[in-house]
Every structure is written in structure tokens, then in C-alpha cells.
Scaffold this motif. Structure first.
Motif, PDB file in Angstrom:
ATOM      1  N   UNK A  60       0.841  -1.202   0.000  1.00  0.00           N
ATOM      2  CA  UNK A  60       0.000   0.000   0.000  1.00  0.00           C
ATOM      3  C   UNK A  60       0.878   1.255   0.000  1.00  0.00           C
ATOM      4  N   UNK A  61       1.901   1.253   0.854  1.00  0.00           N
ATOM      5  CA  UNK A  61       2.817   2.393   0.891  1.00  0.00           C
ATOM      6  C   UNK A  61       3.593   2.527  -0.414  1.00  0.00           C
ATOM      7  N   UNK A  62       3.991   1.396  -0.987  1.00  0.00           N
ATOM      8  CA  UNK A  62       4.697   1.433  -2.260  1.00  0.00           C
ATOM      9  C   UNK A  62       3.820   2.027  -3.356  1.00  0.00           C
ATOM     10  N   UNK A  63       2.536   1.660  -3.380  1.00  0.00           N
ATOM     11  CA  UNK A  63       1.626   2.214  -4.386  1.00  0.00           C
ATOM     12  C   UNK A  63       1.428   3.711  -4.237  1.00  0.00           C
ATOM     13  N   UNK A  64       1.339   4.178  -2.988  1.00  0.00           N
ATOM     14  CA  UNK A  64       1.189   5.616  -2.766  1.00  0.00           C
ATOM     15  C   UNK A  64       2.425   6.365  -3.235  1.00  0.00           C
ATOM     16  N   UNK A  65       3.603   5.840  -2.914  1.00  0.00           N
ATOM     17  CA  UNK A  65       4.841   6.497  -3.349  1.00  0.00           C
ATOM     18  C   UNK A  65       4.985   6.469  -4.864  1.00  0.00           C
ATOM     19  N   UNK A  66       4.582   5.383  -5.477  1.00  0.00           N
ATOM     20  CA  UNK A  66       4.653   5.303  -6.942  1.00  0.00           C
ATOM     21  C   UNK A  66       3.752   6.345  -7.592  1.00  0.00           C
ATOM     22  N   UNK A  67       2.534   6.477  -7.089  1.00  0.00           N
ATOM     23  CA  UNK A  67       1.608   7.480  -7.620  1.00  0.00           C
ATOM     24  C   UNK A  67       2.144   8.896  -7.401  1.00  0.00           C
ATOM     25  N   UNK A  68       2.818   9.110  -6.280  1.00  0.00           N
ATOM     26  CA  UNK A  68       3.291  10.448  -5.946  1.00  0.00           C
ATOM     27  C   UNK A  68       4.554  10.828  -6.721  1.00  0.00           C
ATOM     28  N   UNK A  69       5.465   9.862  -6.921  1.00  0.00           N
ATOM     29  CA  UNK A  69       6.766  10.175  -7.504  1.00  0.00           C
ATOM     30  C   UNK A  69       6.864   9.895  -9.000  1.00  0.00           C
ATOM     31  N   UNK A  70       5.983   9.099  -9.529  1.00  0.00           N
ATOM     32  CA  UNK A  70       6.078   8.754 -10.952  1.00  0.00           C
ATOM     33  C   UNK A  70       5.801   9.979 -11.819  1.00  0.00           C
ATOM     34  N   UNK A  71       6.518  10.104 -12.929  1.00  0.00           N
ATOM     35  CA  UNK A  71       6.260  11.237 -13.836  1.00  0.00           C
ATOM     36  C   UNK A  71       4.900  11.081 -14.525  1.00  0.00           C
ATOM     37  N   UNK A  72       4.319  12.213 -14.880  1.00  0.00           N
ATOM     38  CA  UNK A  72       3.016  12.217 -15.546  1.00  0.00           C
ATOM     39  C   UNK A  72       3.200  12.210 -17.063  1.00  0.00           C
ATOM     40  N   UNK A  73       2.434  11.377 -17.708  1.00  0.00           N
ATOM     41  CA  UNK A  73       2.456  11.297 -19.168  1.00  0.00           C
ATOM     42  C   UNK A  73       1.389  12.252 -19.703  1.00  0.00           C
ATOM     43  N   UNK A  74       1.785  13.317 -20.429  1.00  0.00           N
ATOM     44  CA  UNK A  74       0.796  14.302 -20.881  1.00  0.00           C
ATOM     45  C   UNK A  74       0.031  13.819 -22.109  1.00  0.00           C
ATOM     46  N   UNK A  75      -1.283  13.999 -22.062  1.00  0.00           N
ATOM     47  CA  UNK A  75      -2.162  13.669 -23.179  1.00  0.00           C
ATOM     48  C   UNK A  75      -2.955  14.916 -23.575  1.00  0.00           C
ATOM     49  N   UNK A  76      -3.418  14.910 -24.809  1.00  0.00           N
ATOM     50  CA  UNK A  76      -4.208  16.019 -25.341  1.00  0.00           C
ATOM     51  C   UNK A  76      -5.391  15.435 -26.107  1.00  0.00           C
TER      52      UNK A  76
END
Length: 224
Positions: A60-76
Motif C-alpha cells: 500500500x505504501x509502495x503504491x502511494x509512493x509510486x503514484x506520488x513520484x512517478x512522472x506524468x504522461x501528458x495527453x491532449x
């Protein structure tokens, strides 16, 4: 008159019973009392199950950190000539998608190192059930982290998201794991670190203590 001379007694012959007696100076190897060699298989199985559950919940903690630290892929989002909504990458040469996989892999390796260290400090003697619990818990924790990160991240319905933000507006793509091998990073790191710690700092079995002499047989001279 003189008394008749009494013949001396015959020399003592070693009997078959004496041949098997333990000679002086020989000490049998010391044996540890029953139950002191380890906690027992039942206890090790319980400890292995506890480790598996505890490590898996760390996902659970790993998933939260992944969501917080992972770069965002921009879409349009855009509308084509027929009035249909289409979604495409804003930066086609960007490496954000690779960064998403790399972030989870690096975090999983760190979690594997920490979990192996905690398990070793808790139970230095180790054991097969503990190692199995650590490995299975790492896989379950990675799967849980993957689902938690996707749940916390942007919605997976990109068309609905594009319509909600409007035409030509940049928004973040949902978290997706392209390299499924990252799910094994936690377990592999945990096993390697735990094995290394056990080999370097784990307890050693005491060597048997023998006497100075060991008998060759009942009649022969003792072997030094």
C-alpha cells in the motif's frame, strides 16, 4: 618346615566386556538438547506467514509512493473532422512512460532491501519458511502497489477525461505498468539481501567437541 610356594596368579586377560568399555581420555561429542537447535517447523511456518502478510501490506505504501513520484504522461484531446474525440500524446518523444516503470522498479528494490533487513534483524537464524514468506510477500506487495497506484492516479477512461477538460487541454494519462518484470524486483532484492546478510552475519552452528584421543578398537592403541 617351609610352606609350599604359592604360584602367582595368572595375568588378567581382557574380556569381551572390557573391550567395549570407553577408554579414559575420550569424550563423546556434545549434543544440543532437543528443541534448542531451532524454533520448530510449526513456529517457522507461522512466522513465515506473518512475514508474508506484513510484506504484502507494505505494498500500500509502495503504491502511494509510486503514484506520488512517478512522472506524468501528458495527453491532449482533440476532435477530428467527423466530430469524434481522439486522444494522443502531447510529447511523442518524451520518456515519461519509461520513467513510470523505472520509478516503480527503483522503489520496489528499496522496499526489498528494507524488508530483508527487518526480517533478518527479527529472526537471524532464518529458515526456508521465512525466505518463502519474504519472496511471496514481495510479489503480492508489488501487485497491490500496482493496483493502488492505478486507483489513485487519473481515470483510465481517457476519452471521458479529455471531454471533461476540453479540446486541446493537456491532462495526465493513467498510471500504466509497461514492464511487468518490475513486479519481481521486490522479491529478488529481498532474497539477495537476506541471503547476503545471513551468509555474513548469521549464526554459525557450533562444531562438535571431541576428546584428545579416539579409540581405534577395543584392543588396539587409541588413535591420536
Amino acid at each position: 618346615m617351609t610352606a609350599p610356594l604359592t604360584p602367582p596368579p595368572p595375568p588378567h586377560e581382557p574380556s569381551s566386556h572390557d573391550a567395549w568399555q570407553t577408554p579414559a581420555g575420550y569424550a563423546a561429542p556434545a549434543e544440543a538438547p532437543y528443541g534448542q537447535g531451532g524454533p520448530g517447523m510449526k513456529t517457522e511456518l507461522i512466522e513465515g506467514a506473518v512475514i508474508m502478510v506484513a510484506v504484502a501490506l507494505g505494498g500500500v505504501l509502495l503504491g502511494v509512493l509510486w503514484w506520488w513520484l512517478a512522472p506524468h504522461v501528458p495527453l491532449v484531446g482533440d476532435v477530428d473532422s467527423q466530430g469524434n474525440w481522439v486522444v494522443y500524446l502531447k510529447d511523442t518523444e518524451g520518456e515519461q512512460a519509461v520513467g513510470v516503470d523505472g520509478t516503480l522498479t527503483l522503489l520496489a528494490l528499496a522496499f526489498g532491501l528494507v524488508s530483508a533487513l527487518v526480517v533478518f534483524l527479527w529472526r537471524r537464524r532464518g529458515g526456508v519458511p521465512l525466505v518463502v514468506g519474504l519472496a511471496v510477500g514481495g510479489v503480492l506487495g508489488s501487485l497491490l502497489a500496482w493496483r493502488v497506484g492505478m486507483w489513485l492516479g487519473p481515470t483510465s477512461d481517457v476519452l471521458a477525461h479529455a471531454k471533461a477538460v476540453g479540446k486541446g487541454v493537456t491532462f495526465s494519462a493513467p498510471l500504466k505498468l509497461g514492464a511487468k518484470g518490475a513486479l519481481l524486483a521486490w522479491s529478488l532484492a529481498g532474497l539477495v539481501v537476506h541471503l547476503g546478510l545471513t551468509a555474513l552475519f548469521g549464526p554459525r552452528d557450533p562444531e562438535p567437541v571431541y576428546g584428545q584421543t579416539v579409540p581405534k578398537d577395543g584392543y588396539g592403541a587409541p588413535v591420536q
